[in-house]
Design an enzyme around this catalytic site. Sequence first.
Site, PDB file in Angstrom:
ATOM      1  CD1 TRP A  17      -5.114  30.208 -25.339  1.00 47.92           C
ATOM      2  CD2 TRP A  17      -6.840  31.438 -25.498  1.00 47.92           C
ATOM      3  NE1 TRP A  17      -6.060  29.600 -24.545  1.00 47.92           N
ATOM      4  CE2 TRP A  17      -7.257  30.527 -24.692  1.00 47.92           C
ATOM      5  CE3 TRP A  17      -7.757  32.550 -25.821  1.00 47.92           C
ATOM      6  CZ2 TRP A  17      -8.395  30.315 -24.273  1.00 47.92           C
ATOM      7  CZ3 TRP A  17      -9.111  32.312 -25.355  1.00 47.92           C
ATOM      8  CH2 TRP A  17      -9.506  31.397 -24.621  1.00 47.92           C
ATOM      9  CG  HIS A  47      -6.883  32.346 -33.607  1.00 55.70           C
ATOM     10  ND1 HIS A  47      -8.348  32.428 -33.532  1.00 55.70           N
ATOM     11  CD2 HIS A  47      -6.315  31.277 -34.170  1.00 55.70           C
ATOM     12  CE1 HIS A  47      -8.335  31.395 -34.281  1.00 55.70           C
ATOM     13  NE2 HIS A  47      -7.465  30.801 -34.749  1.00 55.70           N
ATOM     14  CG  HIS A  51      -8.652  36.671 -34.167  1.00 57.27           C
ATOM     15  ND1 HIS A  51      -8.618  37.419 -32.862  1.00 57.27           N
ATOM     16  CD2 HIS A  51      -9.332  35.584 -34.029  1.00 57.27           C
ATOM     17  CE1 HIS A  51      -8.892  36.072 -32.021  1.00 57.27           C
ATOM     18  NE2 HIS A  51      -9.323  35.326 -32.542  1.00 57.27           N
ATOM     19  CG  HIS A  57     -10.623  28.353 -34.560  1.00 59.61           C
ATOM     20  ND1 HIS A  57      -9.448  27.756 -34.052  1.00 59.61           N
ATOM     21  CD2 HIS A  57     -11.107  28.988 -33.430  1.00 59.61           C
ATOM     22  CE1 HIS A  57      -9.041  27.959 -32.981  1.00 59.61           C
ATOM     23  NE2 HIS A  57     -10.093  28.990 -32.512  1.00 59.61           N
ATOM     24  CG  HIS A 158     -15.813  28.981 -30.868  1.00 57.97           C
ATOM     25  ND1 HIS A 158     -15.482  29.179 -29.507  1.00 57.97           N
ATOM     26  CD2 HIS A 158     -15.075  29.664 -31.694  1.00 57.97           C
ATOM     27  CE1 HIS A 158     -14.412  29.928 -29.517  1.00 57.97           C
ATOM     28  NE2 HIS A 158     -14.133  30.463 -30.814  1.00 57.97           N
TER      29      HIS A 158
HETATM   30 ZN   LIG Z   1     -10.002  33.086 -32.475  1.00 60.21          ZN
END
Ligand SMILES: [Zn+2]
Length: 208
Positions: A17, A47, A51, A57, A158
């Site tokens: 990322w 991450h 994963h 998180h 999420h």
């Molecule tokens: Zn992640």
Amino acid sequence: MALIDISPPLSEAIAVWPGDVPLARQVALSLEEGHTIALSSVSTTVHVGAHVDAPNHYVVGGQDVASRSLHYYYGPCQVIQVDLPRGARILPEHVQEPILAPRVLFRTGSFPDPTQWNNDFNSLSSELVDHVHAAGGILIGIDTPSVDLFDDKVLEAHHALARHDMANLEGVVLGHVEPGLYTLIALPLALVGADASPVRAVLAPPVV
Ligand SMILES: [Zn+2]
């Protein structure tokens, strides 16, 4: 037994990322230089590559990855192909087939090269998470770096996973995998306190 590897290789070439800690391997000892053993260490975001995220998180006080039950990450699994424009969330109407396993991996093809970052990958939607949960789902995986879109600030997928106490699996490679039923094996390391863990994700034949 034929295992299908759905994890990208972890080398310094793998994209992480933007702004996150890239993978680097430091060689302390090497046989070529006359040491009696080879010895190296690795630094990386947790991450990296294939994963799983832990609830801590994205939820204050959520479980760390070492505390997560391993039953999420081993068992019957379905790979589902979806076709939608880049950068769009997968909605229930994009899913053309019934959900037949408690672990579902979505093959979007929207993050085709793990060494080449692109922002316009697909993600889940909260409606899709609700839909999979209603069908008995406990884990949702995707062949992109996140279950939410790149520029998402709300993290609706999420949080939908957290609401249902479901697990995710991000960063898998599914281009070589036929849609259908398998057995997923993708166990996280027991990294105490950590918000994620890399996994070696593989698909085995379904247990009949
Ligand atoms: Zn992640």
